[in-house]
Motif scaffolding. Structure first.
Motif, PDB file in Angstrom:
ATOM      1  N   THR A 132       0.705  -1.685  -0.084  1.00  0.00           N
ATOM      2  CA  THR A 132      -0.330   0.474  -0.034  1.00  0.00           C
ATOM      3  C   THR A 132       0.905   1.172   0.161  1.00  0.00           C
ATOM      4  O   THR A 132       0.017   2.604  -0.414  1.00  0.00           O
ATOM      5  CB  THR A 132      -0.462  -0.252   1.012  1.00  0.00           C
ATOM      6  OG1 THR A 132      -0.116  -0.006   2.435  1.00  0.00           O
ATOM      7  CG2 THR A 132      -1.665  -1.151   0.411  1.00  0.00           C
ATOM      8  N   SER A 133       2.078   0.762   0.188  1.00  0.00           N
ATOM      9  CA  SER A 133       2.607   2.240   0.210  1.00  0.00           C
ATOM     10  C   SER A 133       3.036   2.711  -1.126  1.00  0.00           C
ATOM     11  O   SER A 133       3.716   3.324  -1.284  1.00  0.00           O
ATOM     12  CB  SER A 133       4.215   2.188   0.622  1.00  0.00           C
ATOM     13  OG  SER A 133       5.011   0.964   0.135  1.00  0.00           O
ATOM     14  N   SER A 136      -0.421   6.434  -4.166  1.00  0.00           N
ATOM     15  CA  SER A 136      -0.111   7.484  -3.713  1.00  0.00           C
ATOM     16  C   SER A 136      -0.759   8.455  -4.664  1.00  0.00           C
ATOM     17  O   SER A 136      -2.045   7.863  -6.073  1.00  0.00           O
ATOM     18  CB  SER A 136       1.023   7.989  -5.116  1.00  0.00           C
ATOM     19  OG  SER A 136       1.584   9.442  -4.219  1.00  0.00           O
TER      20      SER A 136
END
Length: 165
Positions: A132-133, A136
């Motif tokens: 999930t990083s 964006s």
């Protein structure tokens, strides 16, 4: 795991003018020129810019970990200025995401200004929640800013032509 992110960008432009860029295929034609560090090219796979249209986006080197994605327009609301697309191949689907939806809303604040609201909704496998990083809104935020500047530049050029004519 499900999640979402949202970004708002004030344009200083009427909502209808901004929507003209986002509503169909025009945006895909200018994106590689406006944001070459993010998008190498955008190609039409199928459709005419309406619901069901599929685009193949190739990312520039350095947009790790992505090489390409195919996205499909699933909603285009010309009345409320809303466009939604989902990734149907590549992109973050290759990293355990089951769903990755991008929504653009052009929200009229007054007759003279509007906000571009970019929203991402996603679902990722429980074993891949570390990915999930990668989620964006930065590319959509850059796009909103670039499109706004593009429209303003086009308007300035048109006004200059009218003044000299």
């Amino acid at each position: 795991m499900k999640g979402s992110l949202c970004h708002d960008f004030e344009t200083g432009l009427p909502a209808a003018e901004v929507w003209e860029m986002y509503r169909g295929l025009r945006i895909s034609q200018v994106v590689p020129q406006l944001l070459p560090d993010i998008f190498k090219k955008a190609e039409l796979v199928e459709g005419d810019g309406g619901v069901g249209t599929v685009l193949h986006l190739t990312f520039s080197h350095g947009v790790a970990p992505l090489e390409y994605q195919k996205e499909k327009f699933i909603k285009i609301d010309h009345e409320n200025y809303v466009k939604e697309a989902i990734i149907v191949e590549g992109g973050l689907l290759d990293y355990g995401f089951q769903k990755y939806l991008m929504r653009i809303e052009i929200i009229g604040q007054t007759d003279k200004t509007s906000t571009i609201r970019s929203t991402i909704e996603y679902e990722v496998d429980d074993e891949k929640t570390g990915n999930t990083s990668f989620v964006s809104t930065s590319a959509l935020a850059c796009l909103a800013e670039a499109i706004t500047e593009y429209i303003k530049t086009q308007k300035s050029a048109e006004q200059a032509c009218e003044e000299t004519a």
